[in-house]
Design a protein around this motif. Sequence first.
Motif, PDB file in Angstrom:
ATOM      1  N   ARG A   1       5.065  -2.624   0.378  1.00  0.00           N
ATOM      2  CA  ARG A   1       4.652  -1.297   0.842  1.00  0.00           C
ATOM      3  C   ARG A   1       3.795  -0.607  -0.211  1.00  0.00           C
ATOM      4  O   ARG A   1       2.740  -0.028   0.115  1.00  0.00           O
ATOM      5  CB  ARG A   1       5.901  -0.459   1.147  1.00  0.00           C
ATOM      6  N   MET A   2       4.202  -0.680  -1.458  1.00  0.00           N
ATOM      7  CA  MET A   2       3.437  -0.024  -2.515  1.00  0.00           C
ATOM      8  C   MET A   2       2.096  -0.723  -2.753  1.00  0.00           C
ATOM      9  O   MET A   2       1.082  -0.064  -3.027  1.00  0.00           O
ATOM     10  CB  MET A   2       4.258   0.014  -3.798  1.00  0.00           C
ATOM     11  N   ILE A   3       2.083  -2.031  -2.622  1.00  0.00           N
ATOM     12  CA  ILE A   3       0.814  -2.757  -2.754  1.00  0.00           C
ATOM     13  C   ILE A   3      -0.140  -2.339  -1.649  1.00  0.00           C
ATOM     14  O   ILE A   3      -1.329  -2.071  -1.891  1.00  0.00           O
ATOM     15  CB  ILE A   3       1.056  -4.273  -2.730  1.00  0.00           C
ATOM     16  N   GLU A   4       0.360  -2.254  -0.441  1.00  0.00           N
ATOM     17  CA  GLU A   4      -0.499  -1.866   0.689  1.00  0.00           C
ATOM     18  C   GLU A   4      -1.046  -0.465   0.518  1.00  0.00           C
ATOM     19  O   GLU A   4      -2.231  -0.203   0.795  1.00  0.00           O
ATOM     20  CB  GLU A   4       0.295  -1.956   1.990  1.00  0.00           C
ATOM     21  N   GLU A   5      -0.214   0.452   0.072  1.00  0.00           N
ATOM     22  CA  GLU A   5      -0.688   1.822  -0.127  1.00  0.00           C
ATOM     23  C   GLU A   5      -1.824   1.854  -1.148  1.00  0.00           C
ATOM     24  O   GLU A   5      -2.807   2.596  -0.988  1.00  0.00           O
ATOM     25  CB  GLU A   5       0.478   2.702  -0.578  1.00  0.00           C
ATOM     26  N   LYS A   6      -1.733   1.015  -2.162  1.00  0.00           N
ATOM     27  CA  LYS A   6      -2.806   0.933  -3.151  1.00  0.00           C
ATOM     28  C   LYS A   6      -4.037   0.263  -2.551  1.00  0.00           C
ATOM     29  O   LYS A   6      -5.179   0.708  -2.788  1.00  0.00           O
ATOM     30  CB  LYS A   6      -2.315   0.137  -4.363  1.00  0.00           C
ATOM     31  N   MET A   7      -3.840  -0.776  -1.769  1.00  0.00           N
ATOM     32  CA  MET A   7      -4.969  -1.501  -1.189  1.00  0.00           C
ATOM     33  C   MET A   7      -5.756  -0.620  -0.213  1.00  0.00           C
ATOM     34  O   MET A   7      -6.983  -0.732  -0.116  1.00  0.00           O
ATOM     35  CB  MET A   7      -4.491  -2.761  -0.482  1.00  0.00           C
ATOM     36  N   LEU A   8      -5.066   0.261   0.501  1.00  0.00           N
ATOM     37  CA  LEU A   8      -5.767   1.146   1.437  1.00  0.00           C
ATOM     38  C   LEU A   8      -6.687   2.110   0.691  1.00  0.00           C
ATOM     39  O   LEU A   8      -7.762   2.473   1.178  1.00  0.00           O
ATOM     40  CB  LEU A   8      -4.749   1.912   2.283  1.00  0.00           C
ATOM     41  N   ILE A   9      -6.271   2.492  -0.510  1.00  0.00           N
ATOM     42  CA  ILE A   9      -7.149   3.322  -1.351  1.00  0.00           C
ATOM     43  C   ILE A   9      -8.355   2.507  -1.807  1.00  0.00           C
ATOM     44  O   ILE A   9      -9.508   2.952  -1.731  1.00  0.00           O
ATOM     45  CB  ILE A   9      -6.367   3.853  -2.569  1.00  0.00           C
ATOM     46  N   LEU A  10      -8.103   1.282  -2.264  1.00  0.00           N
ATOM     47  CA  LEU A  10      -9.190   0.427  -2.738  1.00  0.00           C
ATOM     48  C   LEU A  10     -10.142   0.047  -1.609  1.00  0.00           C
ATOM     49  O   LEU A  10     -11.343  -0.132  -1.840  1.00  0.00           O
ATOM     50  CB  LEU A  10      -8.610  -0.835  -3.386  1.00  0.00           C
TER      51      LEU A  10
END
Length: 682
Positions: free
Chosen positions: A24-33
């Motif tokens: 979940r935390m990786i995805e939240e970061k990836m959506l920003i990137l």
Amino acid sequence: MQFDRKDYSNDTLLHLYHHLLKPRMIEEKMLILLRQGKVSKWFSGIGQEAISVGSTLALQPDEYILPLHRNLGVFTGRDIPLGRLFAQWQGKATGFTKGRDRSFHFGTNEHHIVGMISHLGPQLAVAGGIALADVLDEKPRVTVTYSGDGGASEGDFHEALNVAAVWQLPVIFIVENNGYGLSTPSNEQFRFRYFVDKGPAYGMEAVQVDGNNVLEVYDTVKRLAEDLRQNPRPVLLEALTFRMRGHEEASGTKYVPQELFTEWAQKDPVENYEKWLLAEGILDEEARMRYRETIKREIEEGLKEADAAPVPTPDAARELADMYAPAGELSVDSGQLSASEEDSLTNNQPLTTDNDQLTTKPATEKRYIDAISDGLRQSMERFPELVLMGQDIAEYGGVFKITDGFVAQFGKGRVRNTPLCESAIVGAGLGLSIRGKKAMVEMQFADFVTCGFNQIINNLAKSHYRWGQNADVVVRMPTGAGSAAGPFHSQSNEAWFTHTPGLKVVFPSNPHDAKGLLCAALADPNPVLFFEHKLLYRSLSGPVPDAYYTTPIGQAALAREGHEMSIVTYGAGVHWALALADELNLDCDILDLRTLLPWDEQAVRRTVEKTGRLILLHEDTMIGGLGGEIGAWVAENCFNSLDAPIMRVASLDTAVPFAPTLEQDFLPRQRLRAAVEKMRSY
């Protein structure tokens, strides 16, 4: 949402939490990137993490998982280093595909994961092949593979489940039922309500779980896996869930009613599990923040590593080389034939005696079909890991009787009748390769390969290039016209595959080469399409060494030598050219290609430079046939050696007709005479 901890320790429950929070935390970061343009595309699994995490952690580390777009938790659950995972998403050279493919389109045998291809369904059959290898090796393991509810509409879903049920393979087929296939809702995909209704029709157990409850998923998969290891069989596991974002970010979510988001937001897998852990005193606020800080640091370090990784440097030689696994040295009995045997072979069949590895043991007169059977049998003896699969190939011996008696010698484990599921069986061949085995798949007729086309073109051919996994699969293809079998049992479809990098395509014209090339194909670690002309099966005989030997793939052979012109051909065309040369007393080279991919450019060059006149002959239709490719290459590379225009002779550009009179007119044999006479008079 109700959580039943059963006998699980606090450490286990917190282990699940850590692995649930991480994607979940990786995805939240990836959506920003993604918005910053640092990631090109993203398929979100937010809302579905519990399925990937629960099922992955329930398995043993050496059990394979075949995930899809929304299964980030599989990769993080197997502790793949984030720096390399992020480099994969950025298309960096240090990614698993060296920048050749994106997102989760990769595999890693180190972590026992086989990533997806965009066609979704084919991976289900690959899982079956992996499980089959475990069954044959008597290893108590299970394989887990995923399908979305939309992807389950594909025929590959049916084929894979059917084969797994028939063969009792220990596969857990997880259907992530999130209600939509991209924008198409379930009621426009299928008429049943739940996937568990499908299980009994396949003769398999079907189980439904709350796909947002990580503990329920974990417990269910763990229980099933323990049982399947001891009692191998497939299980259909339906996980009810919902994706909280679009199919991929660019598609948005306007097609989904807002009330569904409101309903499923209350069932968020991460929030609900976290609240339960806090309420039960298993997790406190300090630990909750510590988990998040630890994961955040790992993400930042991984991004730093990925950002510093180099972009791929174009290198055409490396790209071409990586399409194929290195074949290595073939272990064979080598030596020379006697002078009389060599003369017999040279006069009657194409043979390059300085390149072929021959045996000093006697040669026996064998029919084309018997030479193929002999090579297949000796390869089974030489390679205990070789498994044969095909319709009616076991006790019946195949429709052409090539495997007659094989079951008695090798057993039904290695000589397997298959359902009419060409796609699933080819996919199973790749699965066997992943577990280090070899596979031979017999198409009852080459025409039927269309039903397995996707697996061959997009899975077998691209696997090594994409992530270094070879596909050690030979697909045998009874082919050709001349027996009044009509449009669906007579096609020459070899050119479909000569256009596909990653495949090798072989087409022997005589018994000696049929055995030697088949042995070479089965020894080769790459996917080989092996074409056998049906009309030659019982009409052509010649001396064939009794012992095991190989004929090199990729080398042509002169069937006849002369100076007047060159006829480059293969298969039945070799015999048409030989017969016409005898009739017309034609002083010509007849070059038998033997291998169509890769074809022998240097042998073609030598004969063209020698005679200056070239006829390209094949049974395949004219437009798009291999003759056009070779002719273009000769025009580009040997133009100064030509004394006449290149001529192509091929079958009519029609389907293969049934009536014998029409079929003979379709075939190019009579047109060959006209081309030779025209070439002579030029």
